[in-house]
Scaffold this motif. Structure first.
Motif, PDB file in Angstrom:
ATOM      1  N   SER A   1       0.922  -1.110  -0.009  1.00  0.00           N
ATOM      2  CA  SER A   1      -0.180  -0.018   0.064  1.00  0.00           C
ATOM      3  C   SER A   1       0.894   1.038  -0.080  1.00  0.00           C
ATOM      4  CB  SER A   1      -0.996  -0.145   1.426  1.00  0.00           C
ATOM      5  OG  SER A   1      -0.135  -0.108   2.270  1.00  0.00           O
ATOM      6  N   PHE A   2       0.701   2.154  -0.630  1.00  0.00           N
ATOM      7  CA  PHE A   2       1.273   3.365  -0.819  1.00  0.00           C
ATOM      8  C   PHE A   2       0.404   4.740  -1.270  1.00  0.00           C
ATOM      9  CE2 PHE A   2       1.014   1.601  -4.922  1.00  0.00           C
ATOM     10  CZ  PHE A   2       0.575   2.590  -5.983  1.00  0.00           C
ATOM     11  N   GLN A   3       1.070   5.787  -0.916  1.00  0.00           N
ATOM     12  CA  GLN A   3       0.368   7.124  -1.340  1.00  0.00           C
ATOM     13  C   GLN A   3       1.357   7.693  -2.318  1.00  0.00           C
ATOM     14  OE1 GLN A   3      -0.214   9.418   2.337  1.00  0.00           O
ATOM     15  NE2 GLN A   3      -1.809   8.207   2.960  1.00  0.00           N
ATOM     16  N   THR A   4       0.775   8.722  -3.074  1.00  0.00           N
ATOM     17  CA  THR A   4       1.473   9.232  -4.194  1.00  0.00           C
ATOM     18  C   THR A   4       1.784  10.695  -3.774  1.00  0.00           C
ATOM     19  OG1 THR A   4      -0.469   9.966  -5.494  1.00  0.00           O
ATOM     20  CG2 THR A   4       0.534   7.673  -5.905  1.00  0.00           C
TER      21      THR A   4
ATOM     22  N   ILE B   1      11.543   4.139  -1.312  1.00  0.00           N
ATOM     23  CA  ILE B   1      10.873   4.739  -2.254  1.00  0.00           C
ATOM     24  C   ILE B   1      11.591   4.280  -3.542  1.00  0.00           C
ATOM     25  CG2 ILE B   1      10.598   6.937  -3.373  1.00  0.00           C
ATOM     26  CD1 ILE B   1      10.515   8.014  -0.475  1.00  0.00           C
TER      27      ILE B   1
ATOM     28  N   ALA C   1       5.434   7.087  -5.751  1.00  0.00           N
ATOM     29  CA  ALA C   1       4.936   6.432  -4.608  1.00  0.00           C
ATOM     30  C   ALA C   1       5.571   6.270  -3.396  1.00  0.00           C
ATOM     31  CB  ALA C   1       4.517   5.044  -5.022  1.00  0.00           C
ATOM     32  N   ILE C   2       4.944   6.573  -2.098  1.00  0.00           N
ATOM     33  CA  ILE C   2       5.629   6.779  -0.918  1.00  0.00           C
ATOM     34  C   ILE C   2       5.112   5.593  -0.197  1.00  0.00           C
ATOM     35  CG2 ILE C   2       6.087   8.101   1.311  1.00  0.00           C
ATOM     36  CD1 ILE C   2       7.221   9.506  -1.199  1.00  0.00           C
ATOM     37  N   PRO C   3       5.532   4.414   0.481  1.00  0.00           N
ATOM     38  CA  PRO C   3       5.130   3.691   1.139  1.00  0.00           C
ATOM     39  C   PRO C   3       4.222   4.306   2.378  1.00  0.00           C
ATOM     40  CG  PRO C   3       7.427   3.131   0.979  1.00  0.00           C
ATOM     41  CD  PRO C   3       7.147   4.428   0.344  1.00  0.00           C
ATOM     42  N   THR C   4       3.015   3.518   2.636  1.00  0.00           N
ATOM     43  CA  THR C   4       2.200   4.201   3.685  1.00  0.00           C
ATOM     44  C   THR C   4       2.799   4.169   4.942  1.00  0.00           C
ATOM     45  OG1 THR C   4       1.104   2.027   3.774  1.00  0.00           O
ATOM     46  CG2 THR C   4       0.018   3.570   2.349  1.00  0.00           C
TER      47      THR C   4
ATOM     48  N   LEU D   1      10.381   0.805  -4.254  1.00  0.00           N
ATOM     49  CA  LEU D   1       8.640   0.823  -4.705  1.00  0.00           C
ATOM     50  C   LEU D   1       8.452   1.272  -6.011  1.00  0.00           C
ATOM     51  CD1 LEU D   1       5.932   0.323  -3.731  1.00  0.00           C
ATOM     52  CD2 LEU D   1       5.803   2.674  -2.661  1.00  0.00           C
TER      53      LEU D   1
END
Length: 135
Positions: A78-81, A110, A128-131, A113
């Protein structure tokens, strides 16, 4: 000067297991032998015939045993951008999203990912940044 004499070859015809010579060579007996393989010879021949098969199996076991084609056993990520602004670096983004963590660890996560080969990023990119680091 030397002289070379060329003689015609002796022509033989085989009749009933005996060679009959036509020409200056005398008559002689021809023995017909069958190819006989000993048990050791059979084993060597079988080993030589099986060697490419064994080598192919060994190569496939060593080289391709860990490939997953379906991806069913892959862990969910899961990640956020984050949108990269002009002048941003991975170091700055890592320090901003995870202030209490060593930026080198965040940059490494980073990069893995996003499948980056270098730490160079372009303005306007979405990374993408890991949650576990995102707030």
């Amino acid at each position: 000067m030397s002289t070379i004499s060329i003689q015609s070859p002796a022509i033989s015809r085989v009749a009933a297991g005996r060679a009959v010579s036509e020409g200056p060579v005398s008559e002689r007996t021809v023995r017909r032998t069958k190819l006989r393989l000993t048990m050791r010879g059979r084993r060597v021949l079988a080993g030589l015939a099986a060697a490419p098969l064994v080598a192919g199996i060994a190569f496939s076991v060593l080289a391709g045993g860990s490939a997953l084609a379906s991806g069913q056993d892959a862990a969910a990520v899961s990640f956020q951008t984050v949108h990269v602004a002009p002048g941003d670096t991975l170091w700055g983004i890592a320090a901003e999203v995870a202030p209490g963590v060593d930026p080198r660890d965040v940059i490494d996560d980073i990069m893995s990912l996003n499948n980056f080969s270098s730490a160079t990023i372009q303005a306007g990119e979405e990374i993408a940044i890991p949650t576990k680091y995102a707030r």
